[in-house]
Enzyme design. Structure first.
Site, PDB file in Angstrom:
ATOM      1  N   CYS A  10     -33.520  13.131  -4.329  1.00  0.00           N
ATOM      2  CA  CYS A  10     -33.757  14.182  -4.254  1.00  0.00           C
ATOM      3  C   CYS A  10     -32.293  14.771  -3.748  1.00  0.00           C
ATOM      4  O   CYS A  10     -31.311  13.877  -3.697  1.00  0.00           O
ATOM      5  CB  CYS A  10     -34.876  14.577  -3.017  1.00  0.00           C
ATOM      6  SG  CYS A  10     -34.923  16.017  -2.137  1.00  0.00           S
ATOM      7  N   HIS A  11     -32.131  16.033  -3.681  1.00  0.00           N
ATOM      8  CA  HIS A  11     -31.332  16.637  -3.377  1.00  0.00           C
ATOM      9  C   HIS A  11     -30.081  16.247  -1.908  1.00  0.00           C
ATOM     10  O   HIS A  11     -29.446  17.085  -1.331  1.00  0.00           O
ATOM     11  CB  HIS A  11     -31.428  18.248  -3.476  1.00  0.00           C
ATOM     12  CG  HIS A  11     -30.427  19.204  -4.340  1.00  0.00           C
ATOM     13  ND1 HIS A  11     -31.945  19.266  -5.430  1.00  0.00           N
ATOM     14  CD2 HIS A  11     -30.327  19.767  -5.148  1.00  0.00           C
ATOM     15  CE1 HIS A  11     -31.788  19.851  -6.801  1.00  0.00           C
ATOM     16  NE2 HIS A  11     -30.617  20.261  -6.359  1.00  0.00           N
ATOM     17  N   THR A  12     -31.592  16.008  -1.394  1.00  0.00           N
ATOM     18  CA  THR A  12     -31.556  15.924  -0.027  1.00  0.00           C
ATOM     19  C   THR A  12     -30.006  14.472   0.430  1.00  0.00           C
ATOM     20  O   THR A  12     -29.454  14.193   1.472  1.00  0.00           O
ATOM     21  CB  THR A  12     -33.062  15.520   1.038  1.00  0.00           C
ATOM     22  OG1 THR A  12     -33.041  16.993   1.071  1.00  0.00           O
ATOM     23  CG2 THR A  12     -32.227  15.324   2.307  1.00  0.00           C
ATOM     24  N   HIS A  35     -35.928   8.394  -0.383  1.00  0.00           N
ATOM     25  CA  HIS A  35     -37.074   9.306   0.551  1.00  0.00           C
ATOM     26  C   HIS A  35     -37.675   9.499  -0.114  1.00  0.00           C
ATOM     27  O   HIS A  35     -38.712   9.935   0.185  1.00  0.00           O
ATOM     28  CB  HIS A  35     -35.927  10.262   1.203  1.00  0.00           C
ATOM     29  CG  HIS A  35     -36.439  11.831   0.895  1.00  0.00           C
ATOM     30  ND1 HIS A  35     -34.995  12.185   0.449  1.00  0.00           N
ATOM     31  CD2 HIS A  35     -36.511  12.817   0.508  1.00  0.00           C
ATOM     32  CE1 HIS A  35     -34.711  13.166  -0.321  1.00  0.00           C
ATOM     33  NE2 HIS A  35     -35.631  13.325  -0.369  1.00  0.00           N
ATOM     34  N   GLU A  36     -37.475   9.811  -1.467  1.00  0.00           N
ATOM     35  CA  GLU A  36     -38.987   9.833  -2.565  1.00  0.00           C
ATOM     36  C   GLU A  36     -39.559   8.821  -3.074  1.00  0.00           C
ATOM     37  O   GLU A  36     -40.227   8.285  -4.073  1.00  0.00           O
ATOM     38  CB  GLU A  36     -38.292  10.384  -3.601  1.00  0.00           C
ATOM     39  CG  GLU A  36     -39.157  12.254  -3.939  1.00  0.00           C
ATOM     40  CD  GLU A  36     -38.190  13.322  -4.223  1.00  0.00           C
ATOM     41  OE1 GLU A  36     -38.321  14.167  -4.506  1.00  0.00           O
ATOM     42  OE2 GLU A  36     -38.496  13.357  -6.046  1.00  0.00           O
ATOM     43  N   CYS A  48     -48.775  11.464  12.877  1.00  0.00           N
ATOM     44  CA  CYS A  48     -49.624  10.442  13.902  1.00  0.00           C
ATOM     45  C   CYS A  48     -51.336  10.938  14.351  1.00  0.00           C
ATOM     46  O   CYS A  48     -51.713   9.580  14.900  1.00  0.00           O
ATOM     47  CB  CYS A  48     -48.863  10.798  14.946  1.00  0.00           C
ATOM     48  SG  CYS A  48     -49.218  11.371  16.183  1.00  0.00           S
ATOM     49  N   CYS A  95     -50.506  13.931  17.876  1.00  0.00           N
ATOM     50  CA  CYS A  95     -49.367  14.698  19.081  1.00  0.00           C
ATOM     51  C   CYS A  95     -50.245  15.385  18.744  1.00  0.00           C
ATOM     52  O   CYS A  95     -51.040  16.954  18.338  1.00  0.00           O
ATOM     53  CB  CYS A  95     -47.638  14.603  18.361  1.00  0.00           C
ATOM     54  SG  CYS A  95     -47.786  15.710  16.847  1.00  0.00           S
ATOM     55  N   CYS A 122     -50.035  17.583  15.985  1.00  0.00           N
ATOM     56  CA  CYS A 122     -50.722  16.831  14.297  1.00  0.00           C
ATOM     57  C   CYS A 122     -51.798  17.477  15.136  1.00  0.00           C
ATOM     58  O   CYS A 122     -53.394  17.512  13.579  1.00  0.00           O
ATOM     59  CB  CYS A 122     -50.595  15.299  14.232  1.00  0.00           C
ATOM     60  SG  CYS A 122     -48.744  14.990  13.337  1.00  0.00           S
ATOM     61  N   CYS A 142     -44.614  16.788  12.659  1.00  0.00           N
ATOM     62  CA  CYS A 142     -45.427  16.154  14.132  1.00  0.00           C
ATOM     63  C   CYS A 142     -43.944  14.845  15.151  1.00  0.00           C
ATOM     64  O   CYS A 142     -42.673  15.041  14.265  1.00  0.00           O
ATOM     65  CB  CYS A 142     -46.049  14.430  13.051  1.00  0.00           C
ATOM     66  SG  CYS A 142     -45.812  13.397  13.989  1.00  0.00           S
ATOM     67  N   ARG A 157     -40.434  11.715  16.025  1.00  0.00           N
ATOM     68  CA  ARG A 157     -39.179  12.741  14.889  1.00  0.00           C
ATOM     69  C   ARG A 157     -37.235  12.276  15.859  1.00  0.00           C
ATOM     70  O   ARG A 157     -36.666  12.375  15.030  1.00  0.00           O
ATOM     71  CB  ARG A 157     -39.129  14.071  15.930  1.00  0.00           C
ATOM     72  CG  ARG A 157     -39.288  14.853  14.929  1.00  0.00           C
ATOM     73  CD  ARG A 157     -39.806  16.795  15.419  1.00  0.00           C
ATOM     74  NE  ARG A 157     -38.903  17.287  14.723  1.00  0.00           N
ATOM     75  CZ  ARG A 157     -39.022  17.968  13.339  1.00  0.00           C
ATOM     76  NH1 ARG A 157     -39.964  17.523  12.798  1.00  0.00           N
ATOM     77  NH2 ARG A 157     -38.905  18.554  12.945  1.00  0.00           N
ATOM     78  N   CYS A 167     -42.009  14.038  -1.777  1.00  0.00           N
ATOM     79  CA  CYS A 167     -41.177  15.041  -1.309  1.00  0.00           C
ATOM     80  C   CYS A 167     -41.350  16.678  -2.439  1.00  0.00           C
ATOM     81  O   CYS A 167     -41.463  17.498  -2.020  1.00  0.00           O
ATOM     82  CB  CYS A 167     -39.210  14.785  -1.165  1.00  0.00           C
ATOM     83  SG  CYS A 167     -38.377  16.286  -0.320  1.00  0.00           S
ATOM     84  N   ARG A 221     -36.209  15.596 -12.417  1.00  0.00           N
ATOM     85  CA  ARG A 221     -36.185  14.347 -11.519  1.00  0.00           C
ATOM     86  C   ARG A 221     -35.543  13.370 -12.223  1.00  0.00           C
ATOM     87  O   ARG A 221     -35.712  13.245 -13.759  1.00  0.00           O
ATOM     88  CB  ARG A 221     -37.344  14.039 -10.708  1.00  0.00           C
ATOM     89  CG  ARG A 221     -37.820  14.923  -9.774  1.00  0.00           C
ATOM     90  CD  ARG A 221     -36.824  14.532  -8.338  1.00  0.00           C
ATOM     91  NE  ARG A 221     -36.600  14.886  -7.274  1.00  0.00           N
ATOM     92  CZ  ARG A 221     -36.293  15.917  -6.391  1.00  0.00           C
ATOM     93  NH1 ARG A 221     -35.931  16.787  -7.436  1.00  0.00           N
ATOM     94  NH2 ARG A 221     -36.620  16.385  -5.443  1.00  0.00           N
TER      95      ARG A 221
END
Ligand SMILES: NC(=O)c1ccc[n+]([C@@H]2O[C@H](COP(=O)([O-])OP(=O)(O)OC[C@H]3O[C@@H](n4cnc5c(N)ncnc54)[C@H](O)[C@@H]3O)[C@@H](O)[C@H]2O)c1
Ligand SMILES: [Zn+2]
Ligand SMILES: [Zn+2]
Length: 368
Positions: free
Chosen positions: A40-42, A62-63, A92, A95, A98, A106, A110, A169, A362
Site C-alpha cells: 500500500c502507499h502508506t 499492514h495489508e 476493542c 473504549c 468503540c 479505537c 493508539r 486497508c 495492487r
C-alpha cells in the site's frame, strides 16, 4: 522464533529482507502465520521518509491476511486455525469511541501503536537482542506477526487470503467511505475522484448502496475502465475544469456525495466544490503531504455542503471487515480485478517500483 521479514533500516533505502526474531505472543496477543499481504502507499510513504511520524528500524506492511498459529493468555476471540485479516485500525469494543456508532477510531492502543510498540509498550520483533518496531501495529511484510487480538478480524475460512488481504486497508477504506462514512442513499448521484484501490472501492461501495449515477474522475483512461467494471456509470479525465464539467453533468447543482481518493489537496477542493448545494457531502480519503492544507471558500459550506474525513472508511474492523468479506464471497464485489501482480517477499521493493509507476492496482506478496 526466527522469521523472514522486510526491514526498513533507513529512510529512502530499499527494504532489506532478512531473518529476525519474533517472541511468543504475550497476554491478549496472537501469533499469525501470514499468507498474503498487499503493498500500500502508506508503506512506501513511510519507507521514503516523507512521513514525519515514521521510525526505523521497523518491519513494514499492514495489508495482511493469514491463519492464527498460537494464542497468548486471555485470548478468547480467536483460536488456532482461524483465518484473519490484520487491522491497523483495531476495535476493542470497550473504549468511548468503540461504543459510539459515529467513529471507528479505537483509542485502546493508539499511543503505543503510533510509537511502533505492542500495547504493553514493548516489541516482539528483535535482531541480535535489539528491538525492531512494529509498523502500524501490524508488520505484515513477514512470514509471521504477533498482534493484539483486538486488531484481528476473523473472516470466512473459505475466502482466499490473497484477496481477503485487500480488505485490511485500501479496499475497505473505499468501500467504507461510501457505506459507513457517507452512507450513500439509494438513487443518489456520486462522484469519485481517483481510481486507485481506494477510489475503486468507493465506486463499488456507492454501487452496493444503490447509487443511481457514479461518475469517476481520474487522469488515466485504463484506470477509468476499471472503474466502469466496478459500477461507475460515467467517467471523466480530470483536469483544471473538472468542477465545471461535473456541474454541467448534474444540472448545475453537483453531486449528492463526492469522494476524494487521490491525496492531492487541489482535488480535495474540487470534491468540495462539486458537491451539491443544500446537502452535498464531500468525503476525504486521501492522505495529503506534510504541511499541506485544504482550501475551502466558506460560501460553499454556508450554502449547505458538508465535508467529512474517513479513516479506514469508518469501518469498525472486527465487526465489519468480516461482513465486507462475506459480500465479496456472495459475489457482490469483484476483488480479482484489483490483484494486479503477485510477488515474493524478496521482491517487495519491486512492489514499490510497480506502485511508483502506477503499474496495476495492487501487488500482493505471496507468503504461503
Ligand atoms: N483514509 C485512509 O484510511 C486511507 C487508507 C489507504 C489509503 N489512503 C490514501 O488514499 C489515497 C488513494 O490511495 P490509492 O491506493 O487508491 O492510491 P493510487 O495512487 O493507486 O490512486 C490515486 C489515483 O488518483 C488519480 N489522480 C491523481 N491526480 C488526480 C487528479 N488531479 N484528478 C483525478 N484523479 C487523479 C491517479 O491517477 C490514481 O489513479 C492516497 O492518498 C492514500 O494515501 C487513505
Ligand atoms: Zn476501542
Ligand atoms: Zn494502507
Amino acid at each position: 522464533m526466527k522469521i523472514r521479514a522486510a526491514v526498513l533500516e533507513e529512510f529512502g533505502q530499499p527494504l532489506n529482507v532478512q531473518e529476525v526474531d519474533l517472541a511468543k505472543p504475550a497476554e491478549g496477543e496472537v501469533l499469525v502465520r501470514l499468507e498474503a499481504c498487499g503493498v500500500c502507499h502508506t508503506d512506501l510513504y513511510t519507507a521514503s521518509g516523507a512521513d514525519p511520524s515514521g521510525y526505523a528500524p521497523t518491519v513494514l506492511g499492514h495489508e495482511g491476511a493469514g491463519v492464527v498459529e498460537a494464542i497468548g493468555e486471555n485470548v478468547a476471540d480467536v483460536k488456532p486455525g482461524d483465518h484473519v485479516v490484520t487491522l491497523f485500525s483495531p476495535q476493542c469494543r470497550e473504549c468511548i469511541h468503540c461504543v459510539d456508532p459515529r467513529t471507528n477510531l479505537c483509542l485502546a492502543i493508539r499511543d503505543q501503536q503510533n510509537k511502533g510498540y505492542l500495547p504493553d509498550g514493548t516489541a516482539r520483533l528483535s535482531r541480535d537482542g535489539e528491538p525492531i518496531r512494529h509498523f502500524m501495529g501490524t508488520s505484515t511484510f513477514a512470514e509471521y506477526t504477533v498482534m493484539p487480538q483486538i486488531a484481528l478480524a476473523r473472516i470466512d475460512p473459505q475466502a482466499p487470503l490473497d484477496r481477503a488481504c485487500l480488505f485490511a486497508c485500501g479496499l475497505s477504506t473505499g468501500l467504507g467511505a461510501a457505506m459507513f462514512t457517507a452512507r450513500v442513499e439509494p438513487g443518489s448521484t456520486c462522484v469519485v475522484f481517483g481510481a486507485g484501490m481506494v477510489g475503486l472501492g468507493a465506486v463499488a461501495g456507492a454501487r452496493l448502496q444503490g447509487a443511481e449515477r457514479i461518475i469517476c474522475v481520474d487522469l488515466s483512461s485504463d484506470r477509468l475502465a476499471l472503474a466502469t467494471g466496478q459500477g461507475a456509470t460515467e467517467t471523466l479525465i480530470g483536469g483544471e475544469s473538472t468542477v465545471e464539467r461535473l456541474l454541467e453533468m448534474t444540472d448545475g447543482f453537483g453531486a449528492d456525495y463526492t469522494f476524494e481518493a487521490t491525496g492531492n489537496v487541489k482535488v480535495m477542493r474540487q470534491a468540495v466544490e462539486s458537491a451539491r448545494m443544500g446537502w452535498g457531502l464531500a468525503t476525504m480519503c486521501g492522505v495529503a503531504g506534510k504541511g499541506e492544507t485544504l482550501d475551502i471558500v466558506p460560501r460553499f459550506l454556508i450554502t449547505g455542503r458538508r465535508v467529512a474525513g474517513s479513516s479506514f472508511g469508518g469501518v469498525k474492523g472486527r465487526d465489519q471487515v468480516p461482513q465486507l468479506v462475506d459480500r465479496y464471497m456472495a459475489g457482490d464485489i469483484d476483488v480479482d480485478a484489483f490483484l494486479s501482480h503477485r510477488i515474493a517477499l524478496d521482491e517487495v521493493n519491486k512492489g514499490f517500483d510497480l506502485m511508483h509507476h502506477q503499474d496495476g492496482i495492487r501487488s500482493v506478496i505471496d507468503l504461503s
